[in-house]
Design a protein around this motif. Structure first.
Motif, mmCIF file in Angstrom:
data_model
loop_
_atom_site.group_PDB
_atom_site.id
_atom_site.type_symbol
_atom_site.label_atom_id
_atom_site.label_comp_id
_atom_site.label_asym_id
_atom_site.label_seq_id
_atom_site.Cartn_x
_atom_site.Cartn_y
_atom_site.Cartn_z
ATOM 1 N N LYS A 77 -3.607 17.243 -3.044
ATOM 2 C CA LYS A 77 -2.593 16.505 -3.798
ATOM 3 C C LYS A 77 -3.242 15.624 -4.864
ATOM 4 C CE LYS A 77 1.350 13.386 -3.115
ATOM 5 N NZ LYS A 77 2.155 12.645 -2.106
ATOM 6 N N THR A 78 -4.260 14.857 -4.468
ATOM 7 C CA THR A 78 -4.909 13.968 -5.432
ATOM 8 C C THR A 78 -5.727 14.764 -6.449
ATOM 9 O OG1 THR A 78 -6.832 13.660 -3.976
ATOM 10 C CG2 THR A 78 -5.025 12.080 -3.773
ATOM 11 N N GLN A 124 -3.922 17.390 -13.588
ATOM 12 C CA GLN A 124 -2.785 17.187 -14.482
ATOM 13 C C GLN A 124 -3.048 16.056 -15.468
ATOM 14 O OE1 GLN A 124 0.409 16.744 -11.488
ATOM 15 N NE2 GLN A 124 1.435 18.446 -12.522
ATOM 16 N N ALA A 125 -3.693 15.003 -14.997
ATOM 17 C CA ALA A 125 -3.965 13.858 -15.861
ATOM 18 C C ALA A 125 -4.902 14.240 -17.007
ATOM 19 C CB ALA A 125 -4.566 12.718 -15.040
ATOM 20 N N ASP A 167 -10.571 5.631 -13.711
ATOM 21 C CA ASP A 167 -10.059 4.912 -12.538
ATOM 22 C C ASP A 167 -9.670 5.897 -11.438
ATOM 23 O OD1 ASP A 167 -10.452 2.392 -13.453
ATOM 24 O OD2 ASP A 167 -8.357 1.957 -13.932
ATOM 25 N N MET A 168 -9.012 6.974 -11.830
ATOM 26 C CA MET A 168 -8.617 7.984 -10.850
ATOM 27 C C MET A 168 -9.841 8.637 -10.222
ATOM 28 S SD MET A 168 -5.406 9.926 -12.697
ATOM 29 C CE MET A 168 -5.146 10.990 -11.266
ATOM 30 N N ARG A 169 -10.791 9.030 -11.053
ATOM 31 C CA ARG A 169 -11.965 9.756 -10.556
ATOM 32 C C ARG A 169 -12.794 8.919 -9.594
ATOM 33 N NH1 ARG A 169 -17.331 10.416 -11.467
ATOM 34 N NH2 ARG A 169 -17.417 8.795 -13.073
ATOM 35 N N ILE A 170 -12.978 7.653 -9.928
ATOM 36 C CA ILE A 170 -13.868 6.802 -9.142
ATOM 37 C C ILE A 170 -13.180 6.224 -7.906
ATOM 38 C CG2 ILE A 170 -15.203 4.653 -9.201
ATOM 39 C CD1 ILE A 170 -15.724 5.240 -12.182
ATOM 40 N N HIS A 225 -9.379 21.606 -20.880
ATOM 41 C CA HIS A 225 -8.199 21.068 -21.557
ATOM 42 C C HIS A 225 -8.517 20.433 -22.911
ATOM 43 C CE1 HIS A 225 -5.850 21.984 -18.051
ATOM 44 N NE2 HIS A 225 -6.640 21.268 -17.281
ATOM 45 N N ASP A 226 -9.749 20.602 -23.374
ATOM 46 C CA ASP A 226 -10.163 20.095 -24.686
ATOM 47 C C ASP A 226 -9.886 18.598 -24.830
ATOM 48 O OD1 ASP A 226 -11.395 20.403 -27.137
ATOM 49 O OD2 ASP A 226 -9.566 20.963 -28.198
#
Length: 295
Positions: free
Chosen positions: A23-24, A30-31, A43-46, A73-74
């Motif tokens: 899910k994450t 998507q982000a 922030d999401m990755r870390i 996604h360029d």
């Protein structure tokens, strides 16, 4: 029985953990796809995003794996951030769930497959800044023998007739004589593509012209005998003059030799800027590097 209950509880916990990871992980994908700001992605990755690796290991996304998403996604600002802040980590090998072969150059391959010329240029510049020897070794890595036939990034650029990528690779020191697992040089690969499908022939010939600028007089490649055996067909495909050079019946023109010497003398870590700084009119530059007219 207690052991069976314990195993069941662990299995259920693993299932829930794997489900949450998926899910994450998809949220992060998507982000990046939606080109969200760099600070949001980091922030999401870390802090938030985990992915499930083979063997039941839970991991956060490395800069290397995040760069692969940025390439797909360029997302140029995110790629630039990762390369600037994590130059070595971003170009390190990702986990086996992202790349089965740990001796290949997946970021270069991804950039070429998707035609991400701007990010490819940034990757090559970053490699050159880290170490010139690292650049030479990395740029000539062969892909997975089982999946990619041992092709180097230059083989891939020829296969997909990505002329801009090909020029950047050659300008940064890619070896034009290197062979894949079948013994094919990049020139063999490109000629196979031209022979197999005549669509986009103009683009393929542009790619061929660019490749030949980096090849000296003594061309060595596997398809030469086929060229000599079917001269009429090949002359229609590549033209009379170019056929003579490929078949070994005529020398390269003086212009080609001069451009070859000029291009090989340019420092790899400053390509193509070094070429752009030369006082050459556009018509003397490789066509892929000529300035495009403003529309």
């Amino acid at each position: 029985m207690p052991g069976a209950v314990g195993w069941s509880e662990r299995s259920n916990a693993d299932y829930q953990s794997q489900k949450q990871c998926k899910k994450t992980s998809f949220a992060f994908y998507q982000a990046v796809r939606d080109l969200l700001p760099v600070w949001v992605l980091e922030d999401m990755r870390i802090m938030e995003v985990l992915h499930w690796e083979e063997g039941g290991k839970v991991s956060s996304y490395s800069p290397s794996e995040a760069l692969l998403y940025a390439l797909v996604h360029d997302h140029q600002p995110y790629a630039q951030y990762l390369l600037a802040h994590y130059p070595q980590e971003a170009l390190a090998m990702p986990s086996t769930s992202f790349s089965c072969c740990q001796s290949s150059a997946p970021h270069l391959a991804m950039a070429i497959r998707y035609g991400r010329v701007a990010i490819l240029r940034n990757i090559l510049r970053t490699l050159g800044a880290v170490s010139h020897s690292s650049l030479a070794g990395y740029i000539n890595r062969r892909g997975c023998h089982r999946v990619e036939g041992g092709k180097t990034p230059l083989h891939l650029a020829c296969e997909l007739h990505q002329t801009d990528c090909l020029i950047l690779l050659l300008g940064h020191g890619a070896c034009p004589h290197i062979t894949d697992a079948s013994g094919n040089t990049p020139l063999d690969t490109l000629l196979h593509v031209i022979w197999g499908n005549q669509r986009d022939l103009r683009l393929k010939r542009l790619c061929l012209d660019s490749l030949l600028l980096y090849l000296p007089e003594g061309l060595t490649f596997q398809l030469r005998e086929q060229l000599r055996a079917e001269p009429t067909a090949w002359k229609e495909l590549v033209g009379q003059d170019l056929y003579g050079r490929l078949a070994g019946t005529s020398p390269p023109p003086l212009f080609a030799l001069s451009m070859h010497n000029l291009l090989r003398a340019l420092p790899a870590h400053r390509f193509p800027e070094a070429l752009e700084e030369l006082s050459l009119p556009d018509f003397l530059k490789p066509q892929a590097l000529r300035k495009q007219p403003c529309k």
